[in-house]
Design an enzyme around this catalytic site. Structure first.
Site, PDB file in Angstrom:
ATOM      1  N   CYS A   2       0.836  -1.171  -0.058  1.00 37.59           N
ATOM      2  CA  CYS A   2       0.013  -0.170  -0.141  1.00 37.59           C
ATOM      3  C   CYS A   2       0.908   1.228   0.082  1.00 37.59           C
ATOM      4  O   CYS A   2       2.002   1.156   0.280  1.00 37.59           O
ATOM      5  CB  CYS A   2      -0.983   0.055   1.288  1.00 37.59           C
ATOM      6  SG  CYS A   2      -1.599  -1.470   1.438  1.00 37.59           S
ATOM      7  N   ARG A  27       3.639   0.523  -7.401  1.00 38.97           N
ATOM      8  CA  ARG A  27       3.927  -0.216  -6.470  1.00 38.97           C
ATOM      9  C   ARG A  27       2.651  -1.251  -6.434  1.00 38.97           C
ATOM     10  O   ARG A  27       2.764  -2.312  -5.577  1.00 38.97           O
ATOM     11  CB  ARG A  27       3.663   0.256  -4.919  1.00 38.97           C
ATOM     12  CG  ARG A  27       5.066   1.228  -4.445  1.00 38.97           C
ATOM     13  CD  ARG A  27       4.570   2.090  -3.553  1.00 38.97           C
ATOM     14  NE  ARG A  27       4.426   1.376  -2.184  1.00 38.97           N
ATOM     15  CZ  ARG A  27       5.170   1.476  -1.322  1.00 38.97           C
ATOM     16  NH1 ARG A  27       6.570   2.046  -1.626  1.00 38.97           N
ATOM     17  NH2 ARG A  27       5.005   0.741  -0.113  1.00 38.97           N
ATOM     18  N   TRP A  76      -3.440  -2.338  -1.393  1.00 41.56           N
ATOM     19  CA  TRP A  76      -3.220  -3.381  -2.160  1.00 41.56           C
ATOM     20  C   TRP A  76      -3.883  -4.452  -0.880  1.00 41.56           C
ATOM     21  O   TRP A  76      -3.295  -4.572   0.184  1.00 41.56           O
ATOM     22  CB  TRP A  76      -1.726  -3.794  -2.235  1.00 41.56           C
ATOM     23  CG  TRP A  76      -1.320  -5.400  -2.172  1.00 41.56           C
ATOM     24  CD1 TRP A  76      -1.122  -6.257  -1.307  1.00 41.56           C
ATOM     25  CD2 TRP A  76      -1.342  -5.958  -3.693  1.00 41.56           C
ATOM     26  NE1 TRP A  76      -0.831  -7.359  -1.883  1.00 41.56           N
ATOM     27  CE2 TRP A  76      -0.879  -7.317  -3.313  1.00 41.56           C
ATOM     28  CE3 TRP A  76      -1.575  -5.543  -4.846  1.00 41.56           C
ATOM     29  CZ2 TRP A  76      -0.662  -8.229  -4.137  1.00 41.56           C
ATOM     30  CZ3 TRP A  76      -1.417  -6.630  -5.914  1.00 41.56           C
ATOM     31  CH2 TRP A  76      -0.916  -7.866  -5.651  1.00 41.56           C
ATOM     32  N   ASN A 112      -0.514   1.105   6.459  1.00 43.19           N
ATOM     33  CA  ASN A 112       0.256   0.094   5.889  1.00 43.19           C
ATOM     34  C   ASN A 112       0.645  -0.863   6.770  1.00 43.19           C
ATOM     35  O   ASN A 112       1.140  -0.561   7.909  1.00 43.19           O
ATOM     36  CB  ASN A 112       1.441   0.604   5.119  1.00 43.19           C
ATOM     37  CG  ASN A 112       0.999   1.460   3.924  1.00 43.19           C
ATOM     38  OD1 ASN A 112       0.042   1.544   3.469  1.00 43.19           O
ATOM     39  ND2 ASN A 112       2.059   2.257   3.127  1.00 43.19           N
ATOM     40  N   GLY A 113       0.872  -2.277   6.295  1.00 47.28           N
ATOM     41  CA  GLY A 113       1.633  -2.989   7.285  1.00 47.28           C
ATOM     42  C   GLY A 113       0.140  -4.224   7.563  1.00 47.28           C
ATOM     43  O   GLY A 113      -0.799  -4.191   7.003  1.00 47.28           O
ATOM     44  N   GLU A 490      13.566 -24.664  -9.835  1.00 47.94           N
ATOM     45  CA  GLU A 490      13.249 -23.311  -9.624  1.00 47.94           C
ATOM     46  C   GLU A 490      14.763 -22.491  -9.920  1.00 47.94           C
ATOM     47  O   GLU A 490      14.635 -21.568 -10.815  1.00 47.94           O
ATOM     48  CB  GLU A 490      12.733 -22.938  -8.294  1.00 47.94           C
ATOM     49  CG  GLU A 490      12.682 -21.344  -8.102  1.00 47.94           C
ATOM     50  CD  GLU A 490      11.347 -20.870  -8.747  1.00 47.94           C
ATOM     51  OE1 GLU A 490      10.763 -21.361  -9.779  1.00 47.94           O
ATOM     52  OE2 GLU A 490      11.171 -19.622  -8.729  1.00 47.94           O
ATOM     53  N   LYS A 494      14.709 -19.781 -13.075  1.00 48.58           N
ATOM     54  CA  LYS A 494      15.151 -18.434 -12.933  1.00 48.58           C
ATOM     55  C   LYS A 494      16.350 -18.023 -13.866  1.00 48.58           C
ATOM     56  O   LYS A 494      16.372 -17.223 -14.417  1.00 48.58           O
ATOM     57  CB  LYS A 494      15.858 -18.354 -11.430  1.00 48.58           C
ATOM     58  CG  LYS A 494      14.662 -17.943 -10.069  1.00 48.58           C
ATOM     59  CD  LYS A 494      14.116 -16.770 -10.317  1.00 48.58           C
ATOM     60  CE  LYS A 494      12.760 -17.022 -11.129  1.00 48.58           C
ATOM     61  NZ  LYS A 494      11.465 -17.367 -10.649  1.00 48.58           N
ATOM     62  N   GLU A 497      15.147 -18.017 -17.538  1.00 44.52           N
ATOM     63  CA  GLU A 497      13.987 -16.962 -18.239  1.00 44.52           C
ATOM     64  C   GLU A 497      14.748 -15.564 -17.979  1.00 44.52           C
ATOM     65  O   GLU A 497      14.091 -14.364 -18.680  1.00 44.52           O
ATOM     66  CB  GLU A 497      12.904 -16.959 -16.987  1.00 44.52           C
ATOM     67  CG  GLU A 497      12.950 -16.565 -15.633  1.00 44.52           C
ATOM     68  CD  GLU A 497      11.485 -16.948 -14.981  1.00 44.52           C
ATOM     69  OE1 GLU A 497      10.563 -16.958 -15.467  1.00 44.52           O
ATOM     70  OE2 GLU A 497      11.571 -16.881 -13.591  1.00 44.52           O
ATOM     71  N   HIS A 513      21.290 -41.616 -17.389  1.00 40.69           N
ATOM     72  CA  HIS A 513      20.301 -42.243 -18.393  1.00 40.69           C
ATOM     73  C   HIS A 513      20.089 -41.455 -19.449  1.00 40.69           C
ATOM     74  O   HIS A 513      19.196 -41.474 -20.300  1.00 40.69           O
ATOM     75  CB  HIS A 513      19.002 -42.588 -17.627  1.00 40.69           C
ATOM     76  CG  HIS A 513      18.984 -43.371 -16.688  1.00 40.69           C
ATOM     77  ND1 HIS A 513      19.427 -44.707 -16.841  1.00 40.69           N
ATOM     78  CD2 HIS A 513      18.765 -43.129 -15.140  1.00 40.69           C
ATOM     79  CE1 HIS A 513      19.211 -45.360 -15.598  1.00 40.69           C
ATOM     80  NE2 HIS A 513      19.075 -44.556 -14.534  1.00 40.69           N
ATOM     81  N   LYS A 612       3.852 -11.336 -16.853  1.00 41.44           N
ATOM     82  CA  LYS A 612       3.778 -11.832 -15.439  1.00 41.44           C
ATOM     83  C   LYS A 612       2.625 -12.677 -15.248  1.00 41.44           C
ATOM     84  O   LYS A 612       2.659 -13.551 -14.108  1.00 41.44           O
ATOM     85  CB  LYS A 612       3.372 -10.306 -14.670  1.00 41.44           C
ATOM     86  CG  LYS A 612       3.299 -10.480 -13.082  1.00 41.44           C
ATOM     87  CD  LYS A 612       4.638 -10.803 -12.370  1.00 41.44           C
ATOM     88  CE  LYS A 612       4.791 -11.060 -11.080  1.00 41.44           C
ATOM     89  NZ  LYS A 612       5.902 -11.778 -10.667  1.00 41.44           N
TER      90      LYS A 612
HETATM   91  C1  G6P Z   1       4.110 -16.856 -15.478  1.00 43.04           C
HETATM   92  C2  G6P Z   1       5.127 -16.014 -14.566  1.00 43.04           C
HETATM   93  C3  G6P Z   1       5.803 -17.087 -13.419  1.00 43.04           C
HETATM   94  C4  G6P Z   1       4.605 -17.813 -12.770  1.00 43.04           C
HETATM   95  C5  G6P Z   1       3.725 -18.433 -13.434  1.00 43.04           C
HETATM   96  C6  G6P Z   1       2.479 -18.867 -12.728  1.00 43.04           C
HETATM   97  O1  G6P Z   1       4.740 -17.884 -16.180  1.00 43.04           O
HETATM   98  O2  G6P Z   1       6.212 -15.578 -15.248  1.00 43.04           O
HETATM   99  O3  G6P Z   1       6.632 -16.497 -12.587  1.00 43.04           O
HETATM  100  O4  G6P Z   1       5.336 -18.645 -12.041  1.00 43.04           O
HETATM  101  O5  G6P Z   1       3.322 -17.392 -14.785  1.00 43.04           O
HETATM  102  O6  G6P Z   1       1.837 -17.731 -12.332  1.00 43.04           O
HETATM  103  P1  G6P Z   1       0.754 -17.480 -10.906  1.00 43.04           P
HETATM  104  O7  G6P Z   1       0.211 -15.955 -11.006  1.00 43.04           O
HETATM  105  O8  G6P Z   1      -0.209 -18.623 -11.344  1.00 43.04           O
HETATM  106  O9  G6P Z   1       1.723 -17.972 -10.048  1.00 43.04           O
END
Ligand code: G6P
Length: 617
Positions: A2, A27, A76, A112-113, A490, A494, A497, A513, A612
């Site tokens: 927020c 934000r 938020w 906020n918080g 993961e 990371k 991507e 294998h 996103k």
């Molecule tokens: C997109 C984002 C990822 C995320 C995935 C699932 O590919 O770039 O960072 O993990 O979607 O998104 P969600 O909002 O369902 O966690």
């Protein structure tokens, strides 16, 4: 999270508040509001959901709100959906606090918080005749201030200090008292707040960009301090109510740099927010040693199977959770990619619980999988970050992670918050099904995670140096066994991507294998070694690839020092219970990916071809 703004001076306040809120839009928020006072008259409150433009339209760009003292907020949602009633400001009186004309209330404020003990405080206030209209923790804290203000008749500073002593959690509070026209009071703990003074006027904000148009000389309020703000004047107080001296700081950086909290990219800012996000998510679900995820113990007792469904990094959280649930509970677990699950002809157990994990709560495949599960009569639990999102609304039960808005496309802090939510889910099941004996031991360890993540972040320069070497590599393999394999999924995602370096995560035992044929002199292999019972097995796989010329990196728990005989570069992670190791091992992986991408000059926050939130199939 927020945003907060405030102004008291000679000019009309509302346009100044709106321009400050605009500066905080980056934000993320889902609703906004302002309260403005005209002389002695009580505050007038205006709120709306959606974008700021709606608040501007409601007030003719602030022109319809007379008065030169006011507070503003972008929300938020964390407690309660994004609605007008839940939007800030909140008022102390027994009324909704937003409509046409001034509101007869002694205290009006924004926050906020997260107030962790708001349920207990609300019960106390209900006993004293207060009524509640919103589902926010903020309304509770505003009414608590009012309660102390009237009970002790002690003035705003003392009413605030009493409140600060009584609430648990984090807050930046900004309030106006009807009896003190032209004055704003602020208080903070673990949530930022600054005050700027310029030419007889005063500005308040939760973040520097909101002030930069008006002043460059600002005061930072420290934790557990409060301030009385008048036009062109500010007084600071400690928790005893004693006035304390403070010197202003000159801000030299640009608006853009300020938005990123001084970091070069949002991703780095969000990586550094992880200790707080972990703590907030933990504290929102655990009160006095009891875990409450919004799903009844009865339901958790009666399920016979768990399906975890998600996409991307959220799916990786699901894979980790599978190992954690297998360790801590006696339930069978399957983790499925949502895009696969929705079309599988699986024979689903009718007594299963389907857990959908999603940051946005809008991912098309995850939403479709949720609907599919509901059509088949299965119970559903959503672990979601965005309050009021589609998945959150449609699931039978929802638990919100407390990551706040995530701006960088590549998730970091939302992933960490999801992990904590899933640990708590596993612990809760273990508790009700009596497969865990000492739950306090696990909760205590979870409490220590934020500090351990901090320690890893403090050591980032070493990773930066190494990433600059790694950035010239074409292909990298991540290997691990068991939970370490899930962590590697993961780490590899990371890296690829944001840096565009090809990478693959492999279960270490599976390398032989086929994939080992790709290992040649100089191939980079990153191993995760956090699980004591699998350590030696993974080391054997490392030796296998080393003998074929691989360059080895190890991310290992403290204590596994023999790894230095084999690996070329070692990152140690603080000791934790093996089931929680992902929360620590992922940090150096995020940093390596980040620094490699920066070294290659890539657009870290907005990688090519990625979105996103993926709302199409
Ligand atoms: C997109 C984002 C990822 C995320 C995935 C699932 O590919 O770039 O960072 O993990 O979607 O998104 P969600 O909002 O369902 O966690």
């Amino acid at each position: 999270m927020c945003g907060i703004v405030g102004f008291t001076g000679r000019r009309q306040a509302a346009p100044v508040l709106l321009s400050g809120l605009k500066r905080l839009e980056y934000r993320g928020y889902d609703s906004a509001g302002m309260a403005v006072r005209n002389g002695d008259a009580p505050a007038e409150v205006v709120k709306s959901t959606g974008k700021l433009i709606k608040l501007e339209e409601k007030t003719d760009h602030g022109q319809t709100l007379a008065g030169s003292c006011g507070i503003g907020h972008t929300r938020w949602a964390t407690h309660g959906e994004p609605t007008v009633v839940n939007a800030h400001p909140h008022v102390s009186g027994n009324c909704q606090g937003s409509g046409s004309g001034p509101v007869e209330s002694d205290v009006v404020g924004v926050h906020n918080g997260i107030i962790e003990n708001y349920v207990e405080l609300k019960e106390k206030l209900l006993r004293h005749g207060y009524e509640f209209y919103s589902s926010t923790d903020t309304e509770v804290v505003i009414k608590l201030i009012d309660y102390y203000y009237k009970k002790y008749k002690i003035g705003p500073v003392d009413a605030l200090t009493r409140t600060m002593v009584r609430v648990r959690g984090s807050y930046a509070l900004e309030v106006m008292f009807k009896d003190y026209p032209q004055e704003i009071y602020v208080a903070r703990k673990d949530s930022p707040m600054i005050i700027g003074i310029s030419e007889g006027e005063s500005y308040i904000a939760s973040d520097v960009p909101a002030l930069l148009n008006y002043c460059r000389s600002v005061y930072y309020i420290d934790n557990l301090e409060l301030a009385r703000v008048l036009p062109g004047e500010v007084h600071f107080f400690d928790l005893n109510g004693d006035e304390i001296p403070k010197e202003p700081t000159e801000i030299t950086f640009s608006v853009e740099a300020a938005e990123k909290g001084g970091y070069e990219h949002f991703m780095m800012k969000e990586i550094h927010e992880q200790p707080r996000v972990i703590a907030d998510t933990l504290h929102s679900a655990v009160q006095d040693g009891r875990i409450d995820l919004g799903i009844s113990e009865e339901t958790l007792k009666n399920i016979s199977q768990i399906y975890i469904v998600a996409c991307g990094s959220a799916y990786h959280v699901g894979v980790i959770s599978q190992y954690v649930l297998e360790e801590l509970t006696n339930l069978p677990v399957r983790t499925e990619l949502a895009s696969e699950f929705r079309y599988r002809k699986m024979n689903l157990d009718p007594d299963a619980l389907v857990v959908v994990i999603s940051q946005s709560g809008e991912t098309a495949d995850s939403l479709a999988a949720l609907r599919q599960a509901k059509t088949k009569g299965l119970k559903t639990l959503a672990i979601v970050n965005v309050v009021g999102s589609s998945i959150a609304r449609e699931a039978d039960y929802v638990f919100y992670t407390k990551a706040g808005p995530e701006i960088a496309v590549a998730t970091t802090k939302a992933y960490s918050a999801q992990l904590v939510a899933m640990y708590l889910f596993a612990l809760k099941i273990g508790e009700v099904r009596e497969t865990i004996e000492d739950i306090a031991k696990y909760l205590q360890e979870l409490e220590s995670l934020p500090g351990k993540v901090e320690r890893l972040l403090d050591d980032k320069e070493r990773l930066q140096w190494f990433a600059s070497k790694l950035s010239n590599t074409n292909s990298i393999f991540y290997i691990g066994r068991g939970l370490d394999y899930a962590i590697c999924l993961e780490g590899s995602l990371k890296l690829k991507e944001i840096s565009y370096i090809h990478s693959e995560a492999y279960a270490a035992g599976e390398l032989k294998h086929g994939t080992i044929s790709l290992v040649e002199k100089g191939t980079m292999v990153i191993s995760s070694l956090t699980q004591p019972d699998l350590y030696e097995k993974t080391v054997s796989n490392m030796v296998e690839v080393k003998s074929r010329g691989a360059a080895l990196v190890a991310i290992a728990s403290y204590g596994y020092y023999s790894i230095e005989d084999c690996a070329d570069f070692v990152v140690y992670i603080p000791k934790t219970l093996p089931v929680f190791a992902a929360s620590l091992a992922v940090i150096p992986m995020q940093l390596l990916a980040y620094y490699a991408a920066v070294a290659r000059g890539e657009d870290v926050d907005k990688p090519r071809n990625l979105a996103k939130s993926v709302t199409v199939e």
